[in-house]
Structures are given as structure tokens and as C-alpha cells.
Design a protein around this motif. Sequence first.
Motif, short mmCIF file in Angstrom:
data_model
loop_
_atom_site.label_atom_id
_atom_site.label_comp_id
_atom_site.label_asym_id
_atom_site.label_seq_id
_atom_site.Cartn_x
_atom_site.Cartn_y
_atom_site.Cartn_z
N THR A 100 1.17 16.16 -16.72
CA THR A 100 1.08 14.81 -17.59
C THR A 100 1.13 15.30 -19.13
O THR A 100 0.56 16.18 -19.40
CB THR A 100 -0.03 14.07 -17.13
OG1 THR A 100 -0.09 12.83 -18.21
CG2 THR A 100 -1.23 14.73 -17.63
N LEU A 101 1.96 14.44 -19.80
CA LEU A 101 2.18 14.76 -21.24
C LEU A 101 1.59 13.36 -22.09
O LEU A 101 1.73 13.37 -23.08
CB LEU A 101 3.50 15.19 -21.59
CG LEU A 101 3.76 16.43 -21.40
CD1 LEU A 101 5.29 16.82 -21.51
CD2 LEU A 101 2.94 17.50 -22.07
N ALA A 102 1.13 12.53 -21.25
CA ALA A 102 0.87 11.41 -21.68
C ALA A 102 -0.63 11.49 -22.56
O ALA A 102 -1.51 12.25 -22.15
CB ALA A 102 0.56 10.12 -20.87
N CYS A 103 -0.98 10.43 -23.53
CA CYS A 103 -2.13 10.36 -24.44
C CYS A 103 -2.98 9.24 -23.90
O CYS A 103 -2.46 8.33 -23.58
CB CYS A 103 -1.93 10.30 -25.97
SG CYS A 103 -0.92 11.76 -26.56
N LYS A 110 -3.78 10.47 -12.94
CA LYS A 110 -3.61 9.06 -13.45
C LYS A 110 -1.91 9.05 -13.20
O LYS A 110 -1.21 7.92 -12.65
CB LYS A 110 -3.94 8.86 -14.49
CG LYS A 110 -3.28 7.62 -15.19
CD LYS A 110 -4.03 7.10 -16.54
CE LYS A 110 -3.69 5.59 -16.96
NZ LYS A 110 -4.21 5.46 -18.16
N PHE A 111 -1.21 10.07 -13.49
CA PHE A 111 0.13 9.91 -13.27
C PHE A 111 0.61 10.26 -11.93
O PHE A 111 1.62 9.28 -11.49
CB PHE A 111 0.59 11.28 -14.22
CG PHE A 111 2.22 11.52 -14.12
CD1 PHE A 111 3.16 10.34 -13.97
CD2 PHE A 111 2.85 12.66 -14.67
CE1 PHE A 111 4.53 10.48 -14.09
CE2 PHE A 111 4.41 12.77 -14.96
CZ PHE A 111 5.23 11.78 -14.74
N SER A 113 -1.00 9.18 -9.53
CA SER A 113 -1.48 7.96 -8.70
C SER A 113 -0.29 6.86 -8.94
O SER A 113 0.14 6.07 -8.24
CB SER A 113 -2.65 7.50 -9.48
OG SER A 113 -3.08 6.40 -8.86
N HIS A 114 -0.10 6.79 -10.44
CA HIS A 114 1.22 5.76 -10.68
C HIS A 114 2.44 6.09 -9.89
O HIS A 114 2.92 5.05 -8.99
CB HIS A 114 1.52 5.79 -12.16
CG HIS A 114 2.64 5.01 -12.43
ND1 HIS A 114 2.61 3.84 -12.78
CD2 HIS A 114 3.80 5.40 -12.88
CE1 HIS A 114 3.58 3.17 -12.98
NE2 HIS A 114 4.72 4.06 -13.10
N GLU A 115 2.79 7.23 -9.59
CA GLU A 115 3.99 7.79 -8.77
C GLU A 115 4.01 7.04 -7.70
O GLU A 115 4.76 6.80 -6.95
CB GLU A 115 4.45 8.85 -9.27
CG GLU A 115 4.96 9.40 -10.65
CD GLU A 115 5.79 8.51 -11.14
OE1 GLU A 115 7.09 8.42 -10.44
OE2 GLU A 115 5.88 7.72 -12.05
N TRP A 116 2.85 7.47 -7.05
CA TRP A 116 2.62 7.08 -5.38
C TRP A 116 2.63 5.79 -5.18
O TRP A 116 3.10 5.21 -4.29
CB TRP A 116 1.44 7.85 -4.85
CG TRP A 116 1.03 7.30 -3.57
CD1 TRP A 116 0.06 6.68 -3.12
CD2 TRP A 116 1.77 7.55 -2.51
NE1 TRP A 116 0.00 6.16 -1.94
CE2 TRP A 116 1.08 6.98 -1.38
CE3 TRP A 116 2.82 8.06 -1.96
CZ2 TRP A 116 1.40 6.85 -0.07
CZ3 TRP A 116 3.29 8.15 -0.88
CH2 TRP A 116 2.73 7.51 0.37
#
Length: 226
Positions: A100-103, A110-111, A113-116
Motif C-alpha cells: 500500500t502507498l496510501a496515506c 486496508k488495501f 480488504s478493499h480489493e477483496w
Amino acid sequence: MNFIYYYILAVKLFLLAVVPAFSQGFDFFYFVQEWPGSYCDTKKGCCYPLTGKPNANFGIHGLWPNYDDGSYPSNCDPDSPFDLSEVEDLRSILQEEWPTLACPSGDGTKFWSHEWEKHGTCSESVLSQHSYFQTNLDLKEKINLLQVLKNAGIEPNGTLYSLGYIKNAIEEGVGFTPAIGCNVDPAGTTQLYRISFCVDNTASNLIECPRFPRSNCPSRVEFPSF
């Protein structure tokens, strides 16, 4: 007795007719990878994950079910939330290959989880939660996108390259036509950002895309460092 027999028979015939069509549910997948240097080199910027700066390599974004008409299913099963324990054995390699590269900085959950929950739940007729993530990892290893580009002399060093040359190099190296997406850095330079391939609806084989997403890339793009 005859009524019950024919009722049961009718139900069986209905299920035979409906279940195969329902179980497929979509036509193909996009397998999507992104270059971290382009993700970070925007006004929004990026945050390195808690595990540190990722390798200078394409990262997985996800495996997305799609329909041939350009639409796609999403959030198909609210009763199947992401469960980290299902992929605990993959956690270290997911952090490496699917960072993940999100801030603000995170550990990747979290990344994932979103994709699944948005995309993976729409493929449950084909892929369990564990196999969804394993399939993404297997596809990335199979394609080895950065090596394919380097073999063609395309290096992530800030050089501008012909979009056609990039596309041809990938097609020659992988054997299938890629979909290429770009972004723009703060100076207004268009960068190579997202590269996608199509996968059949059993998640078994790369295929030529039945439909490509709209491209926003000009004829020459930068491949930035990371």
C-alpha cells in the motif's frame, strides 16, 4: 405423491438451468499492476507502508471481474468480509508484491480488504478468498512486467518513451496485448502508471482483452524512477 415427485423434478431442472449461468457471473478479469514511482509522483503524493519503502517494482492493484459490455460487478457479497487469517501464510509476500502507498502509512490490510470486498467477492464462484490473493501473486510472477520492459531497454529512470514501443515490448515479452493507463506529475509530465492484462473467467489463463479500458496516454510517456 406424483405432485411431490414433479415438484422436486421441476426444482432440480430449474437449478441446473440457473446455477451455471449464475456461477460464472462475469466475462473476464482485468489483472492490474501499477508503477509506484508514478503513484507517488503526483500532487497527492504517497506514504510508504509500515514495513518500509517497497521495492522498485510494479505492485499489484487487483484482479477485477468485468463484463464484455464495459460494466463490472462490485461488492457482491457483504457477508464475506476480508479475513486476514485466511491469507496469513501469504502476508509477507503480499506486503512485498502488493504494498500500500496510501496515506497514512498502513500494513496493507486496508488495501487488501478493499480489493477483496469490492472485486474478490464477485469472483467467489471461481476463487476462494485465499485463492484470490494467491492467483494475483501467481499472475504477477508469471508476467514479470518490469523484467519484460528492461529486456527491451525500457528503464525506470525518467526517460520519455514511445507509448507504442512500450506496448509492443510488453506484447512481445508477455504474449498478450496490455491496457496502459497514465497519470500526470506536478510538472504536467504524463507518466506510465497502470498496466493491465485480461484473464479468462476461470482465472486460469491470460487472454486477449475482449474490451480495453479507455486510454488516457499520449504518444510519449515518462517512466519515472522510484
